[in-house]
Write a protein that holds these residues in place. Structure first.
Motif, PDB file in Angstrom:
ATOM      1  N   PHE A  63       0.843  -1.182   0.000  1.00 16.81           N
ATOM      2  CA  PHE A  63       0.000   0.000   0.000  1.00 16.81           C
ATOM      3  C   PHE A  63       0.888   1.246   0.000  1.00 16.81           C
ATOM      4  O   PHE A  63       1.816   1.356   0.801  1.00 16.81           O
ATOM      5  CB  PHE A  63      -0.913   0.041   1.230  1.00 16.81           C
ATOM      6  N   ILE A  64       0.599   2.165  -0.907  1.00 12.76           N
ATOM      7  CA  ILE A  64       1.282   3.454  -0.946  1.00 12.76           C
ATOM      8  C   ILE A  64       0.367   4.477  -0.295  1.00 12.76           C
ATOM      9  O   ILE A  64      -0.733   4.750  -0.799  1.00 12.76           O
ATOM     10  CB  ILE A  64       1.627   3.859  -2.382  1.00 12.76           C
ATOM     11  N   VAL A  65       0.786   5.020   0.832  1.00 16.14           N
ATOM     12  CA  VAL A  65      -0.005   6.006   1.565  1.00 16.14           C
ATOM     13  C   VAL A  65       0.375   7.380   1.031  1.00 16.14           C
ATOM     14  O   VAL A  65       1.539   7.777   1.096  1.00 16.14           O
ATOM     15  CB  VAL A  65       0.256   5.906   3.077  1.00 16.14           C
ATOM     16  N   ALA A  66      -0.623   8.105   0.495  1.00 25.49           N
ATOM     17  CA  ALA A  66      -0.380   9.409  -0.121  1.00 25.49           C
ATOM     18  C   ALA A  66      -1.004  10.515   0.720  1.00 25.49           C
ATOM     19  O   ALA A  66      -1.882  10.275   1.560  1.00 25.49           O
ATOM     20  CB  ALA A  66      -0.933   9.440  -1.542  1.00 25.49           C
ATOM     21  N   ALA A  67      -0.549  11.737   0.469  1.00 27.84           N
ATOM     22  CA  ALA A  67      -1.083  12.903   1.174  1.00 27.84           C
ATOM     23  C   ALA A  67      -2.512  13.178   0.709  1.00 27.84           C
ATOM     24  O   ALA A  67      -2.743  13.335  -0.494  1.00 27.84           O
ATOM     25  CB  ALA A  67      -0.204  14.115   0.914  1.00 27.84           C
TER      26      ALA A  67
END
Length: 402
Positions: A63-67
């Protein structure tokens, strides 16, 4: 017997012996050489064919957690390898305030608000007209149906009234949707002239992890300004690994889902199986500058290490050696591949029969790295010559070195 006869006999015996030795040497000189060769016996046993390639590990669920918003990112204190729970806070962002408007920009924004409001009033007036037309068409349709029932009106006139009523209904619906769109335009125009800070929530925004696991990578450490959508960290379970092998398409054609495989890393072997072959290939340039069509084959571990060697620790994007079985037979008549050589469009071996080499054509089935299945041409127990060179020919004398 006289004394002179004894030396004569002795000389004759010596000459006979010398002649026999000369004849023996001549026979050896002109006789064909006997080659020393390595041999192996044809036997029954397991035979398997496989493809080998370099692979790499990867976390199965990454999972890529983005702003979520644009703002100032506080420094992220987590490091790669740190454990996180689901919905744990991994970053904090203070949203940016709305920019101040100069007099010209504000005047343009206020004009857009006025235009949007006028458009809304026009759309509302159109709704009133459309609803009136819809009601009139409905009444006309009722009258036409009554007259047609009494026989005073043709059926065609009823159809025209129905068509008119349907058109007025559609026009009224379209006008109502236009009112909704005009109201949205008014809200958007008013938002552009709102006072700074009225559209931003107070306080920092907590960015949470969508899954439990470990921090795999910190993409943006901070502190600093970040735009909405900027990747911050990667999260995944480093213990749930899968493997990806990059195969040539001609090799991948022989690989099927569920095929057994062996993964070698750090001197230890682990069993695996093919989960899927990706449906799309990509073009890559080899080290020699040749274009190749390659496809990813995804594998998964099936058990603990198959050897006694200690298992090397594995993480994300580790290099491994992959061997995928494409065909196998548990009990087959097999011959070492080192005994095979090309014979026209087929295969052949040299067998050892009565001390001589004999060329024998064979039909092969499964071909593995060290042995191949013999379908026809040989029987169990036949001796075949290993690594036959140019000196080995049909009919030449041979002796086995083993």
């Amino acid at each position: 017997m006289t004394e002179s006869a004894v030396p004569m006999r002795r000389r004759r015996f010596i000459w006979i012996a010398v002649g026999a030795v000369v004849l023996l040497l001549l026979a050896l000189a002109f006789s064909p050489d006997t080659l020393t060769v390595e041999t192996a016996a044809v036997a029954r046993g397991p035979v398997s064919a496989a493809v080998t390639a370099e692979g790499r590990t990867r976390v199965r669920d990454r999972f890529i957690v983005a702003a979520p918003v644009t703002g100032t990112l506080e420094r992220i204190t987590l490091d790669p390898g740190d454990a996180v729970d689901r919905q744990a806070v991994v970053a904090r962002i203070t949203p940016a305030s709305a920019a101040l408007l100069d007099s010209r920009t504000r005047a343009e924004a206020e004009s857009r608000v006025a235009a949007a409001a006028a458009g809304l009033r026009q759309a509302e007036a159109a709704v009133v007209q459309a609803r009136s037309d819809r009601a009139f068409a409905a009444r006309e349709l009722d009258r036409a149906r009554q007259l047609a029932a009494a026989g005073a009106l043709a059926p065609r006139a009823v159809e025209e009234a129905e068509q008119m009523a349907a058109a007025r209904e559609a026009a009224a619906t379209s006008a109502e949707e236009a009112v909704r769109a005009a109201r949205a335009d008014v809200q958007a125009a008013r938002a552009s002239v709102a006072a700074p800070g009225t559209l931003s929530s107070s306080g920092a925004v907590n960015v949470r992890s969508p899954s439990g696991g470990q921090i795999l990578r910190v993409v943006e450490r901070g502190p600093g300004l970040v735009q909405a959508g900027t990747p911050l960290v990667e999260v995944g379970d480093a213990g749930a690994l899968e493997l990806v092998a990059d195969l040539l398409t001609q090799d991948a054609e022989r690989v099927a889902a569920g095929a057994p495989a062996t993964i070698t890393v750090g001197g230890a072997e682990r069993p695996a199986r093919v989960r899927r072959v990706e449906p799309s290939a990509v073009t890559k340039i080899s080290a020699l500058g040749v274009e190749e069509q390659r496809v990813d084959v995804v594998l998964e571990f099936t058990d603990e290490p198959a050897t006694e060697a200690p298992r090397a620790p594995l993480g994300d994007n580790f290099r491994v050696d992959v061997r995928i079985v494409t065909a196998e037979r548990a009990d087959a008549l097999s011959v070492p591949t080192s005994a095979l050589f090309r014979d026209g469009d087929g295969w052949a071996v040299f067998t050892v029969r009565d001390g001589r080499a004999a060329r024998q054509r064979v039909d092969l089935g499964i071909r593995g790295e060290s042995s191949a299945e013999v379908v026809a041409g040989l029987t169990a127990g036949d001796l075949v010559v290993l690594y036959p060179g140019d000196e080995v020919r049909d009919g030449v004398r041979v002796r086995t070195a083993n």
